[in-house]
Design a protein around this motif. Structure first.
Motif, PDB file in Angstrom:
ATOM      1  N   MET A  58       0.844  -1.177   0.000  1.00 39.69           N
ATOM      2  CA  MET A  58       0.000   0.000   0.000  1.00 39.69           C
ATOM      3  C   MET A  58       0.887   1.237   0.000  1.00 39.69           C
ATOM      4  SD  MET A  58      -3.141   0.851   2.559  1.00 39.69           S
ATOM      5  CE  MET A  58      -4.105  -0.524   1.994  1.00 39.69           C
ATOM      6  N   LYS A  59       0.557   2.171  -0.821  1.00 41.64           N
ATOM      7  CA  LYS A  59       1.331   3.399  -0.928  1.00 41.64           C
ATOM      8  C   LYS A  59       0.959   4.344   0.210  1.00 41.64           C
ATOM      9  CE  LYS A  59       1.474   3.056  -5.921  1.00 41.64           C
ATOM     10  NZ  LYS A  59       1.037   3.631  -7.162  1.00 41.64           N
ATOM     11  N   PRO A  60       1.904   5.181   0.620  1.00 38.09           N
ATOM     12  CA  PRO A  60       1.613   6.137   1.710  1.00 38.09           C
ATOM     13  C   PRO A  60       0.387   7.002   1.453  1.00 38.09           C
ATOM     14  CG  PRO A  60       3.959   6.085   1.268  1.00 38.09           C
ATOM     15  CD  PRO A  60       3.296   5.236   0.206  1.00 38.09           C
ATOM     16  N   SER A  61       0.173   7.418   0.218  1.00 37.20           N
ATOM     17  CA  SER A  61      -0.987   8.270  -0.062  1.00 37.20           C
ATOM     18  C   SER A  61      -2.289   7.493   0.137  1.00 37.20           C
ATOM     19  CB  SER A  61      -0.911   8.849  -1.467  1.00 37.20           C
ATOM     20  OG  SER A  61      -0.962   7.802  -2.423  1.00 37.20           O
ATOM     21  N   GLU A  62      -2.266   6.182  -0.137  1.00 38.03           N
ATOM     22  CA  GLU A  62      -3.442   5.361   0.112  1.00 38.03           C
ATOM     23  C   GLU A  62      -3.706   5.261   1.618  1.00 38.03           C
ATOM     24  OE1 GLU A  62      -3.201   1.570  -1.851  1.00 38.03           O
ATOM     25  OE2 GLU A  62      -2.503   2.500  -3.700  1.00 38.03           O
ATOM     26  N   ASP A  63      -2.633   5.178   2.397  1.00 38.29           N
ATOM     27  CA  ASP A  63      -2.778   5.143   3.855  1.00 38.29           C
ATOM     28  C   ASP A  63      -3.449   6.415   4.363  1.00 38.29           C
ATOM     29  OD1 ASP A  63      -1.565   2.688   3.978  1.00 38.29           O
ATOM     30  OD2 ASP A  63       0.348   3.440   4.757  1.00 38.29           O
ATOM     31  N   VAL A  64      -3.014   7.542   3.837  1.00 38.05           N
ATOM     32  CA  VAL A  64      -3.585   8.821   4.254  1.00 38.05           C
ATOM     33  C   VAL A  64      -5.058   8.887   3.863  1.00 38.05           C
ATOM     34  CG1 VAL A  64      -3.488  11.324   3.916  1.00 38.05           C
ATOM     35  CG2 VAL A  64      -1.378  10.023   4.255  1.00 38.05           C
ATOM     36  N   THR A  65      -5.390   8.409   2.673  1.00 41.59           N
ATOM     37  CA  THR A  65      -6.776   8.401   2.216  1.00 41.59           C
ATOM     38  C   THR A  65      -7.621   7.521   3.133  1.00 41.59           C
ATOM     39  OG1 THR A  65      -6.096   8.775  -0.066  1.00 41.59           O
ATOM     40  CG2 THR A  65      -8.309   7.868   0.271  1.00 41.59           C
ATOM     41  N   LEU A  66      -7.112   6.343   3.464  1.00 42.36           N
ATOM     42  CA  LEU A  66      -7.836   5.447   4.369  1.00 42.36           C
ATOM     43  C   LEU A  66      -8.003   6.086   5.748  1.00 42.36           C
ATOM     44  CD1 LEU A  66      -6.205   2.029   3.438  1.00 42.36           C
ATOM     45  CD2 LEU A  66      -8.564   2.732   2.985  1.00 42.36           C
ATOM     46  N   TRP A  67      -6.930   6.695   6.233  1.00 41.82           N
ATOM     47  CA  TRP A  67      -6.996   7.335   7.551  1.00 41.82           C
ATOM     48  C   TRP A  67      -7.991   8.492   7.549  1.00 41.82           C
ATOM     49  CZ3 TRP A  67      -6.545   6.357  12.329  1.00 41.82           C
ATOM     50  CH2 TRP A  67      -6.535   7.392  13.270  1.00 41.82           C
ATOM     51  N   THR A  68      -7.982   9.285   6.516  1.00 44.13           N
ATOM     52  CA  THR A  68      -8.910  10.415   6.419  1.00 44.13           C
ATOM     53  C   THR A  68     -10.348   9.911   6.412  1.00 44.13           C
ATOM     54  OG1 THR A  68      -7.256  11.718   5.242  1.00 44.13           O
ATOM     55  CG2 THR A  68      -9.557  12.424   5.026  1.00 44.13           C
ATOM     56  N   ALA A  69     -10.619   8.848   5.691  1.00 47.66           N
ATOM     57  CA  ALA A  69     -11.966   8.272   5.665  1.00 47.66           C
ATOM     58  C   ALA A  69     -12.367   7.764   7.047  1.00 47.66           C
ATOM     59  CB  ALA A  69     -12.037   7.137   4.644  1.00 47.66           C
ATOM     60  N   TYR A  70     -11.425   7.168   7.749  1.00 44.50           N
ATOM     61  CA  TYR A  70     -11.692   6.683   9.108  1.00 44.50           C
ATOM     62  C   TYR A  70     -12.020   7.851  10.037  1.00 44.50           C
ATOM     63  CZ  TYR A  70     -10.960   4.918  13.796  1.00 44.50           C
ATOM     64  OH  TYR A  70     -11.117   4.620  15.117  1.00 44.50           O
ATOM     65  N   VAL A  71     -11.244   8.910   9.987  1.00 38.79           N
ATOM     66  CA  VAL A  71     -11.475  10.082  10.844  1.00 38.79           C
ATOM     67  C   VAL A  71     -12.834  10.702  10.529  1.00 38.79           C
ATOM     68  CG1 VAL A  71     -10.686  12.431  11.366  1.00 38.79           C
ATOM     69  CG2 VAL A  71      -9.036  10.549  11.251  1.00 38.79           C
ATOM     70  N   GLU A  72     -13.172  10.811   9.254  1.00 38.82           N
ATOM     71  CA  GLU A  72     -14.468  11.372   8.880  1.00 38.82           C
ATOM     72  C   GLU A  72     -15.615  10.502   9.400  1.00 38.82           C
ATOM     73  OE1 GLU A  72     -14.148  11.805   4.653  1.00 38.82           O
ATOM     74  OE2 GLU A  72     -12.855  13.589   4.828  1.00 38.82           O
ATOM     75  N   ALA A  73     -15.473   9.190   9.301  1.00 35.78           N
ATOM     76  CA  ALA A  73     -16.499   8.281   9.815  1.00 35.78           C
ATOM     77  C   ALA A  73     -16.618   8.401  11.335  1.00 35.78           C
ATOM     78  CB  ALA A  73     -16.184   6.845   9.414  1.00 35.78           C
ATOM     79  N   HIS A  74     -15.499   8.534  11.998  1.00 34.38           N
ATOM     80  CA  HIS A  74     -15.499   8.688  13.452  1.00 34.38           C
ATOM     81  C   HIS A  74     -16.198   9.991  13.861  1.00 34.38           C
ATOM     82  CE1 HIS A  74     -14.098   7.889  17.490  1.00 34.38           C
ATOM     83  NE2 HIS A  74     -13.676   9.124  17.570  1.00 34.38           N
ATOM     84  N   GLN A  75     -15.921  11.062  13.149  1.00 36.86           N
ATOM     85  CA  GLN A  75     -16.576  12.337  13.436  1.00 36.86           C
ATOM     86  C   GLN A  75     -18.082  12.242  13.204  1.00 36.86           C
ATOM     87  OE1 GLN A  75     -14.230  14.777  10.799  1.00 36.86           O
ATOM     88  NE2 GLN A  75     -13.046  15.636  12.495  1.00 36.86           N
ATOM     89  N   GLU A  76     -18.477  11.563  12.144  1.00 37.90           N
ATOM     90  CA  GLU A  76     -19.901  11.384  11.850  1.00 37.90           C
ATOM     91  C   GLU A  76     -20.569  10.555  12.955  1.00 37.90           C
ATOM     92  OE1 GLU A  76     -23.626  11.447   9.794  1.00 37.90           O
ATOM     93  OE2 GLU A  76     -21.879  12.761   9.835  1.00 37.90           O
ATOM     94  N   MET A  77     -19.893   9.523  13.414  1.00 41.65           N
ATOM     95  CA  MET A  77     -20.437   8.700  14.490  1.00 41.65           C
ATOM     96  C   MET A  77     -20.613   9.524  15.759  1.00 41.65           C
ATOM     97  SD  MET A  77     -19.620   6.461  17.414  1.00 41.65           S
ATOM     98  CE  MET A  77     -17.950   6.948  17.429  1.00 41.65           C
ATOM     99  N   ARG A  78     -19.648  10.344  16.099  1.00 44.25           N
ATOM    100  CA  ARG A  78     -19.752  11.196  17.281  1.00 44.25           C
ATOM    101  C   ARG A  78     -20.899  12.191  17.146  1.00 44.25           C
ATOM    102  NH1 ARG A  78     -14.134  13.696  18.261  1.00 44.25           N
ATOM    103  NH2 ARG A  78     -15.395  14.946  19.641  1.00 44.25           N
ATOM    104  N   ARG A  79     -21.053  12.754  15.964  1.00 41.17           N
ATOM    105  CA  ARG A  79     -22.132  13.702  15.720  1.00 41.17           C
ATOM    106  C   ARG A  79     -23.487  13.018  15.877  1.00 41.17           C
ATOM    107  NH1 ARG A  79     -25.483  15.274  12.029  1.00 41.17           N
ATOM    108  NH2 ARG A  79     -24.775  13.952  10.334  1.00 41.17           N
ATOM    109  N   ARG A  80     -23.627  11.832  15.307  1.00 41.20           N
ATOM    110  CA  ARG A  80     -24.890  11.091  15.380  1.00 41.20           C
ATOM    111  C   ARG A  80     -25.195  10.649  16.817  1.00 41.20           C
ATOM    112  NH1 ARG A  80     -28.228  11.218  10.873  1.00 41.20           N
ATOM    113  NH2 ARG A  80     -26.856  11.478   9.087  1.00 41.20           N
TER     114      ARG A  80
END
Length: 170
Positions: A1-23
């Motif tokens: 996995m390329k570093p940029s893919e890691d960042v993309t995956l991490w960003t998606a995880y953080v966004e999902a976590h923020q959405e879960m907290r909001r909900r």
């Protein structure tokens, strides 16, 4: 996995976590009967619903009305850590009398074949620092005809002996 893919995956995880907290907060703020919804989610016996209900009650003050189902869950390996934390999240003035009443009923029902159940109750009571109830559990286990249950009493006494004399919850 390329570093940029890691960042993309991490960003998606953080966004999902923020959405879960909001909900979660939205449910907290606007639910009409959170206890009924949580009880129904747990009763469905779908792992994802049960884990979500436990996570919610662990993060927000749990309703004492959920205590019986939370104690049942605290007796199972799958849910015991989260259920213990959810129980501990119930305000002490509500938790103490409700747990004592439930404990009295459960203690009367314990059988000599319930060695694991004795152990799980002991662990829950230690987690809650419910020393008087732990002392009663140890006394009952000591009087058991089962060597396994008696071992639980010996463990409680060896590990928590001084706390068994504490007259109130700490």
């Amino acid at each position: 996995m390329k570093p940029s893919e890691d960042v993309t995956l991490w960003t998606a995880y953080v966004e999902a976590h923020q959405e879960m907290r909001r909900r979660r907060f939205e449910f907290y703020e606007h639910s009409q009967d959170a206890t009924a919804v949580l009880r129904a989610a747990i009763a469905e016996h779908r792992t994802e619903n049960e884990h979500a209900a436990l996570a919610y009650t662990r993060d927000f003050v749990a309703d004492v009305a959920l205590l019986p189902v939370l104690v049942d869950m605290a007796m199972t390996v799958r849910y015991l850590p989260d259920a213990r934390h959810a129980i501990a999240n119930i305000p002490r003035p509500q938790l103490a009398p409700a747990l004592e009443a439930l404990f009295d009923t459960e203690l009367d029902a314990l059988q000599d074949s319930d060695a694991d159940y004795y152990g799980r109750w002991a662990e829950l009571l230690v987690h809650l620092r419910a020393w008087p109830l732990l002392a009663r559990l140890a006394e009952r286990a000591r009087a058991s005809a089962s060597p396994e249950v008696q071992e639980t009493a010996a463990w409680i006494t060896a590990e928590y002996g001084p706390m068994l004399a504490v007259p109130a919850w700490t």
